[in-house]
Design a protein around this motif. Structure first.
Motif, PDB file in Angstrom:
ATOM      1  N   VAL A   1      -0.338 119.291-153.659  1.00  0.00           N
ATOM      2  CA  VAL A   1       0.702 118.526-152.978  1.00  0.00           C
ATOM      3  C   VAL A   1       0.247 118.105-151.575  1.00  0.00           C
ATOM      4  O   VAL A   1       0.616 117.027-151.100  1.00  0.00           O
ATOM      5  CB  VAL A   1       2.040 119.292-152.959  1.00  0.00           C
ATOM      6  N   ASP A   2      -0.573 118.914-150.904  1.00  0.00           N
ATOM      7  CA  ASP A   2      -1.072 118.529-149.583  1.00  0.00           C
ATOM      8  C   ASP A   2      -1.912 117.254-149.667  1.00  0.00           C
ATOM      9  O   ASP A   2      -1.813 116.383-148.806  1.00  0.00           O
ATOM     10  CB  ASP A   2      -1.899 119.655-148.959  1.00  0.00           C
ATOM     11  N   GLN A   3      -2.726 117.150-150.708  1.00  0.00           N
ATOM     12  CA  GLN A   3      -3.553 115.953-150.872  1.00  0.00           C
ATOM     13  C   GLN A   3      -2.688 114.728-151.169  1.00  0.00           C
ATOM     14  O   GLN A   3      -2.938 113.638-150.681  1.00  0.00           O
ATOM     15  CB  GLN A   3      -4.586 116.152-151.986  1.00  0.00           C
ATOM     16  N   VAL A   4      -1.649 114.903-151.964  1.00  0.00           N
ATOM     17  CA  VAL A   4      -0.722 113.798-152.258  1.00  0.00           C
ATOM     18  C   VAL A   4      -0.091 113.306-150.965  1.00  0.00           C
ATOM     19  O   VAL A   4      -0.093 112.106-150.669  1.00  0.00           O
ATOM     20  CB  VAL A   4       0.380 114.240-153.258  1.00  0.00           C
ATOM     21  N   ILE A   5       0.454 114.221-150.164  1.00  0.00           N
ATOM     22  CA  ILE A   5       1.123 113.840-148.918  1.00  0.00           C
ATOM     23  C   ILE A   5       0.120 113.247-147.939  1.00  0.00           C
ATOM     24  O   ILE A   5       0.400 112.244-147.272  1.00  0.00           O
ATOM     25  CB  ILE A   5       1.865 115.048-148.298  1.00  0.00           C
ATOM     26  N   HIS A   6      -1.054 113.838-147.846  1.00  0.00           N
ATOM     27  CA  HIS A   6      -2.102 113.309-146.971  1.00  0.00           C
ATOM     28  C   HIS A   6      -2.391 111.847-147.296  1.00  0.00           C
ATOM     29  O   HIS A   6      -2.394 110.986-146.417  1.00  0.00           O
ATOM     30  CB  HIS A   6      -3.373 114.159-147.134  1.00  0.00           C
ATOM     31  N   ASP A   7      -2.620 111.548-148.566  1.00  0.00           N
ATOM     32  CA  ASP A   7      -2.961 110.182-148.971  1.00  0.00           C
ATOM     33  C   ASP A   7      -1.776 109.231-148.833  1.00  0.00           C
ATOM     34  O   ASP A   7      -1.931 108.076-148.433  1.00  0.00           O
ATOM     35  CB  ASP A   7      -3.485 110.167-150.406  1.00  0.00           C
ATOM     36  N   GLU A   8      -0.587 109.699-149.141  1.00  0.00           N
ATOM     37  CA  GLU A   8       0.607 108.844-149.062  1.00  0.00           C
ATOM     38  C   GLU A   8       1.016 108.573-147.611  1.00  0.00           C
ATOM     39  O   GLU A   8       1.660 107.575-147.326  1.00  0.00           O
ATOM     40  CB  GLU A   8       1.765 109.479-149.824  1.00  0.00           C
ATOM     41  N   ALA A   9       0.653 109.458-146.689  1.00  0.00           N
ATOM     42  CA  ALA A   9       0.975 109.245-145.269  1.00  0.00           C
ATOM     43  C   ALA A   9       0.297 107.994-144.737  1.00  0.00           C
ATOM     44  O   ALA A   9       0.823 107.320-143.848  1.00  0.00           O
ATOM     45  CB  ALA A   9       0.578 110.468-144.447  1.00  0.00           C
ATOM     46  N   LEU A  10      -0.846 107.653-145.292  1.00  0.00           N
ATOM     47  CA  LEU A  10      -1.561 106.445-144.859  1.00  0.00           C
ATOM     48  C   LEU A  10      -0.721 105.190-145.089  1.00  0.00           C
ATOM     49  O   LEU A  10      -0.810 104.224-144.328  1.00  0.00           O
ATOM     50  CB  LEU A  10      -2.896 106.332-145.600  1.00  0.00           C
ATOM     51  N   LEU A  11       0.129 105.214-146.098  1.00  0.00           N
ATOM     52  CA  LEU A  11       0.961 104.045-146.403  1.00  0.00           C
ATOM     53  C   LEU A  11       2.048 103.812-145.362  1.00  0.00           C
ATOM     54  O   LEU A  11       2.560 102.698-145.252  1.00  0.00           O
ATOM     55  CB  LEU A  11       1.588 104.188-147.793  1.00  0.00           C
ATOM     56  N   VAL A  12       2.411 104.836-144.610  1.00  0.00           N
ATOM     57  CA  VAL A  12       3.436 104.689-143.568  1.00  0.00           C
ATOM     58  C   VAL A  12       2.828 104.871-142.174  1.00  0.00           C
ATOM     59  O   VAL A  12       3.552 105.034-141.200  1.00  0.00           O
ATOM     60  CB  VAL A  12       4.607 105.678-143.782  1.00  0.00           C
ATOM     61  N   TRP A  13       1.507 104.833-142.104  1.00  0.00           N
ATOM     62  CA  TRP A  13       0.797 105.036-140.844  1.00  0.00           C
ATOM     63  C   TRP A  13       1.125 103.906-139.876  1.00  0.00           C
ATOM     64  O   TRP A  13       1.054 102.733-140.238  1.00  0.00           O
ATOM     65  CB  TRP A  13      -0.707 105.054-141.123  1.00  0.00           C
ATOM     66  N   PRO A  14       1.480 104.231-138.620  1.00  0.00           N
ATOM     67  CA  PRO A  14       1.786 103.165-137.661  1.00  0.00           C
ATOM     68  C   PRO A  14       0.533 102.375-137.295  1.00  0.00           C
ATOM     69  O   PRO A  14      -0.551 102.945-137.168  1.00  0.00           O
ATOM     70  CB  PRO A  14       2.333 103.916-136.451  1.00  0.00           C
ATOM     71  N   GLU A  15       0.705 101.071-137.158  1.00  0.00           N
ATOM     72  CA  GLU A  15      -0.418 100.212-136.800  1.00  0.00           C
ATOM     73  C   GLU A  15      -0.917 100.520-135.399  1.00  0.00           C
ATOM     74  O   GLU A  15      -2.110 100.545-135.139  1.00  0.00           O
ATOM     75  CB  GLU A  15       0.032  98.745-136.837  1.00  0.00           C
ATOM     76  N   ARG A  16       0.036 100.711-134.493  1.00  0.00           N
ATOM     77  CA  ARG A  16      -0.302 100.930-133.098  1.00  0.00           C
ATOM     78  C   ARG A  16       0.781 101.803-132.475  1.00  0.00           C
ATOM     79  O   ARG A  16       1.958 101.536-132.626  1.00  0.00           O
ATOM     80  CB  ARG A  16      -0.357  99.575-132.403  1.00  0.00           C
ATOM     81  N   VAL A  17       0.365 102.818-131.748  1.00  0.00           N
ATOM     82  CA  VAL A  17       1.314 103.723-131.096  1.00  0.00           C
ATOM     83  C   VAL A  17       1.141 103.598-129.584  1.00  0.00           C
ATOM     84  O   VAL A  17       0.020 103.685-129.082  1.00  0.00           O
ATOM     85  CB  VAL A  17       1.081 105.185-131.531  1.00  0.00           C
ATOM     86  N   LEU A  18       2.248 103.375-128.895  1.00  0.00           N
ATOM     87  CA  LEU A  18       2.231 103.308-127.436  1.00  0.00           C
ATOM     88  C   LEU A  18       3.079 104.443-126.875  1.00  0.00           C
ATOM     89  O   LEU A  18       4.105 104.801-127.449  1.00  0.00           O
ATOM     90  CB  LEU A  18       2.792 101.971-126.936  1.00  0.00           C
ATOM     91  N   CYS A  19       2.675 104.966-125.724  1.00  0.00           N
ATOM     92  CA  CYS A  19       3.459 106.029-125.090  1.00  0.00           C
ATOM     93  C   CYS A  19       4.782 105.471-124.572  1.00  0.00           C
ATOM     94  O   CYS A  19       5.785 106.164-124.538  1.00  0.00           O
ATOM     95  CB  CYS A  19       2.672 106.691-123.964  1.00  0.00           C
ATOM     96  N   ARG A  20       4.778 104.227-124.183  1.00  0.00           N
ATOM     97  CA  ARG A  20       5.975 103.495-123.769  1.00  0.00           C
ATOM     98  C   ARG A  20       5.660 102.011-123.860  1.00  0.00           C
ATOM     99  O   ARG A  20       4.490 101.608-123.822  1.00  0.00           O
ATOM    100  CB  ARG A  20       6.426 103.906-122.368  1.00  0.00           C
ATOM    101  N   SER A  21       6.674 101.186-123.971  1.00  0.00           N
ATOM    102  CA  SER A  21       6.447  99.755-124.211  1.00  0.00           C
ATOM    103  C   SER A  21       5.748  99.069-123.051  1.00  0.00           C
ATOM    104  O   SER A  21       5.030  98.089-123.247  1.00  0.00           O
ATOM    105  CB  SER A  21       7.770  99.050-124.518  1.00  0.00           C
ATOM    106  N   ASP A  22       5.911  99.573-121.825  1.00  0.00           N
ATOM    107  CA  ASP A  22       5.277  98.941-120.669  1.00  0.00           C
ATOM    108  C   ASP A  22       4.028  99.700-120.197  1.00  0.00           C
ATOM    109  O   ASP A  22       3.656  99.637-119.029  1.00  0.00           O
ATOM    110  CB  ASP A  22       6.276  98.798-119.516  1.00  0.00           C
ATOM    111  N   CYS A  23       3.365 100.400-121.098  1.00  0.00           N
ATOM    112  CA  CYS A  23       2.158 101.151-120.757  1.00  0.00           C
ATOM    113  C   CYS A  23       1.118 100.209-120.164  1.00  0.00           C
ATOM    114  O   CYS A  23       0.834  99.150-120.721  1.00  0.00           O
ATOM    115  CB  CYS A  23       1.584 101.846-121.994  1.00  0.00           C
TER     116      CYS A  23
END
Length: 164
Positions: free
Chosen positions: A102-124
């Motif tokens: 199940v860890d491998q399933v969740i690991h691989d499926e997490a890539l499908l919801v992976w954020p494109e870009r993460v910012l600490c705040r919008s005006d960083c």
């Protein structure tokens, strides 16, 4: 690992399982990302006949990412909802005998919801390209200087056409 013996051996059988992530990190080609927290996951396994399993489930993970501009740590919640059909006649990475990784399933499926870009705040403000100073914490002494002296003339042209 989840024991799916009962489901695999009985056509039409459905069972629900609760699980907890055992992985401390999610590893992808662009790095390792620490799992800070996770909810208890739920997975439903259904034997649809002809040696095929349908897996559906849900788990929420809190993952630590670097900010895309300043590289400070940022935590984001990912909701992973796997929906898979596994053919037991074919080799797959998730089933070993009667056990589901199940860890491998969740690991691989997490890539499908992976954020494109993460910012600490919008005006960083990010990092200074020359000295690496985090501009959110204060300016640096080289902020107005071009990092490449050949760019000085081009920057002068742009500064003359700045809108006020």
């Amino acid at each position: 690992m989840i024991d799916l013996t009962d489901v695999i051996l009985n056509d039409g059988k459905t069972a629900e399982y609760e699980f907890h992530m055992a992985l401390p990190v999610l590893s992808y080609r662009f790095g390792d990302f620490k799992i800070i927290d996770s909810t208890a996951g739920v997975l439903e396994a259904q034997n649809s006949g002809e040696q095929k399993l349908i897996l559906t489930g849900e788990i929420e993970l809190t993952v630590e990412f670097p900010c895309a501009r300043c590289l400070e740590s940022v935590s984001r919640r990912l909701r992973v909802q796997p929906e898979l059909e596994l053919d037991l006649k074919e080799k797959n990475d998730y089933i070993d005998g009667y056990y589901l990784d199940v860890d491998q399933v969740i690991h691989d499926e997490a890539l499908l919801v992976w954020p494109e870009r993460v910012l600490c705040r919008s005006d960083c403000k990010g990092l200074c390209a020359r000295c690496g100073q985090n501009l959110n914490l204060g300016s640096c002494s080289c902020a107005g200087e071009p990092s490449d002296p050949r760019m000085a003339k081009i920057l002068d042209i742009f500064s003359n056409y700045k809108e006020v």
